[in-house]
Design a protein around this motif. Structure first.
Motif, PDB file in Angstrom:
ATOM      1  N   LEU A 133      19.396  12.736  43.850  1.00 42.42           N
ATOM      2  CA  LEU A 133      19.020  13.374  42.590  1.00 42.42           C
ATOM      3  C   LEU A 133      19.999  14.485  42.225  1.00 42.42           C
ATOM      4  O   LEU A 133      20.436  14.599  41.071  1.00 42.42           O
ATOM      5  CB  LEU A 133      17.588  13.929  42.673  1.00 42.42           C
ATOM      6  CG  LEU A 133      17.017  14.507  41.390  1.00 42.42           C
ATOM      7  CD1 LEU A 133      17.008  13.480  40.266  1.00 42.42           C
ATOM      8  CD2 LEU A 133      15.603  15.021  41.635  1.00 42.42           C
ATOM      9  N   ILE A 134      20.377  15.282  43.212  1.00 43.25           N
ATOM     10  CA  ILE A 134      21.341  16.363  42.976  1.00 43.25           C
ATOM     11  C   ILE A 134      22.665  15.778  42.495  1.00 43.25           C
ATOM     12  O   ILE A 134      23.234  16.230  41.501  1.00 43.25           O
ATOM     13  CB  ILE A 134      21.558  17.192  44.261  1.00 43.25           C
ATOM     14  CG1 ILE A 134      20.266  17.904  44.670  1.00 43.25           C
ATOM     15  CG2 ILE A 134      22.706  18.196  44.086  1.00 43.25           C
ATOM     16  CD1 ILE A 134      20.286  18.459  46.079  1.00 43.25           C
ATOM     17  N   LEU A 135      23.154  14.752  43.193  1.00 45.97           N
ATOM     18  CA  LEU A 135      24.427  14.136  42.838  1.00 45.97           C
ATOM     19  C   LEU A 135      24.378  13.543  41.437  1.00 45.97           C
ATOM     20  O   LEU A 135      25.283  13.763  40.626  1.00 45.97           O
ATOM     21  CB  LEU A 135      24.808  13.060  43.855  1.00 45.97           C
ATOM     22  CG  LEU A 135      26.119  12.322  43.575  1.00 45.97           C
ATOM     23  CD1 LEU A 135      27.300  13.294  43.581  1.00 45.97           C
ATOM     24  CD2 LEU A 135      26.322  11.209  44.593  1.00 45.97           C
ATOM     25  N   SER A 145      25.991  15.916  34.272  1.00 45.50           N
ATOM     26  CA  SER A 145      26.363  17.167  33.619  1.00 45.50           C
ATOM     27  C   SER A 145      27.856  17.209  33.315  1.00 45.50           C
ATOM     28  O   SER A 145      28.269  17.543  32.205  1.00 45.50           O
ATOM     29  CB  SER A 145      25.967  18.348  34.512  1.00 45.50           C
ATOM     30  OG  SER A 145      26.420  19.557  33.965  1.00 45.50           O
ATOM     31  N   GLU A 147      20.601   8.346  52.043  1.00 51.11           N
ATOM     32  CA  GLU A 147      21.009   9.593  51.379  1.00 51.11           C
ATOM     33  C   GLU A 147      19.928  10.122  50.427  1.00 51.11           C
ATOM     34  O   GLU A 147      20.234  10.694  49.389  1.00 51.11           O
ATOM     35  CB  GLU A 147      22.316   9.392  50.612  1.00 51.11           C
ATOM     36  CG  GLU A 147      23.500   9.088  51.476  1.00 51.11           C
ATOM     37  CD  GLU A 147      23.999  10.267  52.301  1.00 51.11           C
ATOM     38  OE1 GLU A 147      23.526  11.399  52.094  1.00 51.11           O
ATOM     39  OE2 GLU A 147      24.866  10.044  53.163  1.00 51.11           O
ATOM     40  N   ASP A 188      27.032  12.014  49.881  1.00 51.81           N
ATOM     41  CA  ASP A 188      26.578  13.116  50.739  1.00 51.81           C
ATOM     42  C   ASP A 188      26.895  14.515  50.202  1.00 51.81           C
ATOM     43  O   ASP A 188      26.766  15.500  50.920  1.00 51.81           O
ATOM     44  CB  ASP A 188      27.156  12.960  52.138  1.00 51.81           C
ATOM     45  CG  ASP A 188      28.684  12.981  52.160  1.00 51.81           C
ATOM     46  OD1 ASP A 188      29.318  13.213  51.107  1.00 51.81           O
ATOM     47  OD2 ASP A 188      29.251  12.762  53.249  1.00 51.81           O
ATOM     48  N   LEU A 189      27.323  14.612  48.956  1.00 51.04           N
ATOM     49  CA  LEU A 189      27.628  15.873  48.270  1.00 51.04           C
ATOM     50  C   LEU A 189      28.885  16.560  48.783  1.00 51.04           C
ATOM     51  O   LEU A 189      29.129  17.717  48.459  1.00 51.04           O
ATOM     52  CB  LEU A 189      26.434  16.852  48.316  1.00 51.04           C
ATOM     53  CG  LEU A 189      25.134  16.340  47.714  1.00 51.04           C
ATOM     54  CD1 LEU A 189      24.019  17.362  47.898  1.00 51.04           C
ATOM     55  CD2 LEU A 189      25.308  15.998  46.241  1.00 51.04           C
ATOM     56  N   ASP A 240      33.114  16.658  45.065  1.00 44.84           N
ATOM     57  CA  ASP A 240      32.692  17.492  43.947  1.00 44.84           C
ATOM     58  C   ASP A 240      32.834  16.748  42.626  1.00 44.84           C
ATOM     59  O   ASP A 240      33.947  16.419  42.214  1.00 44.84           O
ATOM     60  CB  ASP A 240      33.538  18.771  43.925  1.00 44.84           C
ATOM     61  CG  ASP A 240      33.094  19.770  42.871  1.00 44.84           C
ATOM     62  OD1 ASP A 240      32.161  19.484  42.091  1.00 44.84           O
ATOM     63  OD2 ASP A 240      33.693  20.861  42.832  1.00 44.84           O
ATOM     64  N   GLU A 257      18.105  12.670  50.328  1.00 42.66           N
ATOM     65  CA  GLU A 257      18.095  14.112  50.031  1.00 42.66           C
ATOM     66  C   GLU A 257      19.098  14.484  48.941  1.00 42.66           C
ATOM     67  O   GLU A 257      18.901  15.475  48.233  1.00 42.66           O
ATOM     68  CB  GLU A 257      18.435  14.950  51.276  1.00 42.66           C
ATOM     69  CG  GLU A 257      17.793  14.541  52.558  1.00 42.66           C
ATOM     70  CD  GLU A 257      18.543  13.404  53.256  1.00 42.66           C
ATOM     71  OE1 GLU A 257      19.786  13.333  53.213  1.00 42.66           O
ATOM     72  OE2 GLU A 257      17.861  12.555  53.842  1.00 42.66           O
ATOM     73  N   SER A 258      20.166  13.729  48.802  1.00 42.93           N
ATOM     74  CA  SER A 258      21.250  14.141  47.919  1.00 42.93           C
ATOM     75  C   SER A 258      21.325  13.385  46.592  1.00 42.93           C
ATOM     76  O   SER A 258      22.020  13.826  45.676  1.00 42.93           O
ATOM     77  CB  SER A 258      22.589  13.999  48.644  1.00 42.93           C
ATOM     78  OG  SER A 258      22.796  12.667  49.035  1.00 42.93           O
ATOM     79  N   ASN A 273      22.475  14.309  38.893  1.00 45.20           N
ATOM     80  CA  ASN A 273      22.428  15.375  37.885  1.00 45.20           C
ATOM     81  C   ASN A 273      23.773  16.066  37.722  1.00 45.20           C
ATOM     82  O   ASN A 273      24.190  16.378  36.598  1.00 45.20           O
ATOM     83  CB  ASN A 273      21.334  16.391  38.224  1.00 45.20           C
ATOM     84  CG  ASN A 273      19.948  15.844  37.951  1.00 45.20           C
ATOM     85  OD1 ASN A 273      19.761  15.008  37.081  1.00 45.20           O
ATOM     86  ND2 ASN A 273      18.975  16.308  38.721  1.00 45.20           N
ATOM     87  N   GLU A 274      24.474  16.303  38.829  1.00 51.03           N
ATOM     88  CA  GLU A 274      25.802  16.937  38.745  1.00 51.03           C
ATOM     89  C   GLU A 274      26.801  16.034  38.024  1.00 51.03           C
ATOM     90  O   GLU A 274      27.561  16.499  37.172  1.00 51.03           O
ATOM     91  CB  GLU A 274      26.315  17.302  40.138  1.00 51.03           C
ATOM     92  CG  GLU A 274      25.592  18.483  40.747  1.00 51.03           C
ATOM     93  CD  GLU A 274      26.139  18.861  42.124  1.00 51.03           C
ATOM     94  OE1 GLU A 274      27.203  18.346  42.538  1.00 51.03           O
ATOM     95  OE2 GLU A 274      25.488  19.680  42.798  1.00 51.03           O
TER      96      GLU A 274
END
Length: 173
Positions: A18-20, A26, A13, A94-95, A98, A15-16, A22-23
């Motif tokens: 760092l995004i996950l 936050s 995973e 995998d984003l 939510d 690709e996802s 950070n979300e």
């Protein structure tokens, strides 16, 4: 005591991640939760582990690596063993889950007295070749178990710490 442990089993995973991360950070920071995020790399062949190592420079993030792909249940079991939060939330990497749902799940355990809350992917991003078998599986499992859940396979769940310490996972169960 830590309010919240977020356990994220993953396989390939990169690709996802760092995004996950950070979300999640936050959302939980906005609520002032004390927290830990536990990423369990289930034998990934891509760069997932190196990304987790970089993320783990943040003291709220831990990375655990399985030597080979052992399956989601084993990865969850390892994460549960290490979790210290009053509430333990599992999510897929995998984003499709939510992080904005975390506060509601947390409140259902802490304030509403539930011990386990299961999520439900209302809007699936999967192809029909995956959604149709999933619908059939959920229907059959409801009939056999007598438990009405919309989505038995949804990775987004919340547990009280006591529940996860009493669960014994094996194989894919």
């Amino acid at each position: 005591m830590i309010n919240l442990s977020i356990v994220v089993p993953l396989f390939n995973e990169e690709e996802s991640l760092l995004i996950l991360a950070n979300e999640i950070m936050s959302v939980v920071s906005d609520k002032n939760y004390t927290y830990e995020i536990i990423f369990i790399d289930d034998g990934s062949k891509d760069n997932s582990w190196s990304i987790i190592q970089k993320l783990a420079q943040n003291s709220n993030i831990k990375g655990l690596r399985l030597g080979k792909n052992s399956g989601k249940s084993i990865a969850l079991d390892v994460g549960f063993f290490h979790a210290k939060g009053q509430v333990v939330i599992t999510m897929d990497a995998d984003l499709q889950d939510d992080p904005n749902e975390i506060p509601d799940l947390y409140n259902m355990i802490i304030n509403d007295g539930y011990h386990l809350v299961s999520g439900w992917k209302k809007k699936r991003l999967d192809p029909l070749s995956k959604t149709i078998p999933t619908k059939l599986y959920n229907w059959a499992t409801r009939i056999v178990s007598g438990i009405y859940l919309h989505d038995f396979n949804c990775g987004l769940k919340a547990y009280s710490l006591k529940v996860i310490k009493d669960i014994e996972l094996s194989g894919e169960m």
